[in-house]
Scaffold this motif. Structure first.
Motif, PDB file in Angstrom:
ATOM      1  N   LEU A 220      34.176  41.459  46.898  1.00  0.00           N
ATOM      2  CA  LEU A 220      35.454  41.606  46.213  1.00  0.00           C
ATOM      3  C   LEU A 220      36.391  42.534  46.977  1.00  0.00           C
ATOM      4  O   LEU A 220      37.550  42.220  47.224  1.00  0.00           O
ATOM      5  N   ASN A 231      40.120  51.734  42.140  1.00  0.00           N
ATOM      6  CA  ASN A 231      40.690  50.398  42.262  1.00  0.00           C
ATOM      7  C   ASN A 231      40.646  49.672  40.907  1.00  0.00           C
ATOM      8  O   ASN A 231      39.589  49.555  40.290  1.00  0.00           O
ATOM      9  N   GLU A 232      41.800  49.185  40.450  1.00  0.00           N
ATOM     10  CA  GLU A 232      41.866  48.532  39.139  1.00  0.00           C
ATOM     11  C   GLU A 232      40.983  47.299  39.052  1.00  0.00           C
ATOM     12  O   GLU A 232      40.338  47.041  38.035  1.00  0.00           O
ATOM     13  N   GLN A 233      40.946  46.530  40.126  1.00  0.00           N
ATOM     14  CA  GLN A 233      40.133  45.320  40.143  1.00  0.00           C
ATOM     15  C   GLN A 233      38.654  45.663  39.973  1.00  0.00           C
ATOM     16  O   GLN A 233      37.916  44.997  39.242  1.00  0.00           O
ATOM     17  N   ASP A 236      37.934  46.659  36.433  1.00  0.00           N
ATOM     18  CA  ASP A 236      37.902  45.511  35.537  1.00  0.00           C
ATOM     19  C   ASP A 236      36.563  44.763  35.613  1.00  0.00           C
ATOM     20  O   ASP A 236      36.006  44.392  34.587  1.00  0.00           O
TER      21      ASP A 236
END
Length: 244
Positions: A220, A231-233, A236
């Protein structure tokens, strides 16, 4: 992450893919590790990181792609053959001989690559580094889980491999054992490359420099640990409420 120009990677995968029937557990993964680099591999359950580890260690033969160590292919050649090339492997479940003493276990690992007195010397050094010299005479089958983990870690480092692959090394350890492991990994990284697959984010925060995040079988994102953990990703798909 690519290797520095002029310095070929120690370990490299290209297009690595592992299928189980119609399920793609590892999907076209390209990964590169430099000499004396520490890399942590994280990701949610089912992300593919354990399957990736099993491909690196010869437990699984990839469906497609390449794995090379010092430029030579190691894809699917088996864990023992990979270890003989200078790779130390520690799996999630301690792979030890319960009927032997802790010292006998470590000596058996050392003597595969070092004769006589040198094997004895490496055995003593590995046990001292890991902090199990005082339990050397105890039968491994009678040890606590965390102590068994440390015995296997001593077995991994006794042959003095160039690369060490660790799958959830902190699992089942006491706080004191984890503290010792953190110090040991930092010390080992002065002269060894390491790949650490781990679920414990507190442990990752203490040891990580560069982190590779797996999600749905693919990489990712990859980068500095501080950037990855903010990191927002990543939050999540992996950290979720823990990070929030």
């Amino acid at each position: 992450m690519t290797a520095t120009t002029g310095n070929p990677p120690l370990l490299e995968t290209r297009g690595l893919t592992m299928r189980f029937g119609g399920v793609v557990a590892v999907d076209d993964v390209s990964f590169s590790l430099r000499e004396v680099e520490l890399r942590c591999v994280i990701g949610p359950n089912g992300a593919g990181k354990s399957t990736f580890f099993k491909c690196l260690t010869g437990q699984l033969k990839p469906s497609a792609g390449t794995i090379s160590f010092r430029g030579a292919s190691i894809a699917g050649i088996g864990s023992s053959a990979i270890a003989r090339r200078g790779v130390g492997i520690k799996t999630q479940v301690p792979n030890v001989f319960d009927g032997l003493s802790a010292r006998e276990n470590v000596w058996m690992a050392a003597v595969r690559v070092a004769p006589g007195r040198l094997a004895e010397k490496r055995t003593d050094e590995a046990m001292e580094r890991v902090g199990i010299a005082t339990i050397g005479d105890r039968t491994v089958g009678q040890l606590a889980h965390g102590q068994r983990q440390l015995v296997e870690l001593a077995m991994v480092i006794a042959p003095e491999p160039d690369l060490i692959l660790l799958d959830e090394p902190a699992a089942g350890m006491t706080d004191e054992e984890v503290d010792r492991l953190v110090g040991l990994i930092r010390e080992l990284n002065r002269s060894h490359a390491l790949v650490v697959v781990e679920h414990d984010m507190q442990f990752i925060r203490r040891i990580a420099k560069t982190v590779t995040v797996f999600h749905q079988g693919a990489v990712l994102v990859e980068g500095d640990v501080a950037d990855i953990l903010s990191n927002e990703q990543v939050r999540d798909v992996y950290l979720g409420k823990q990070a929030a």
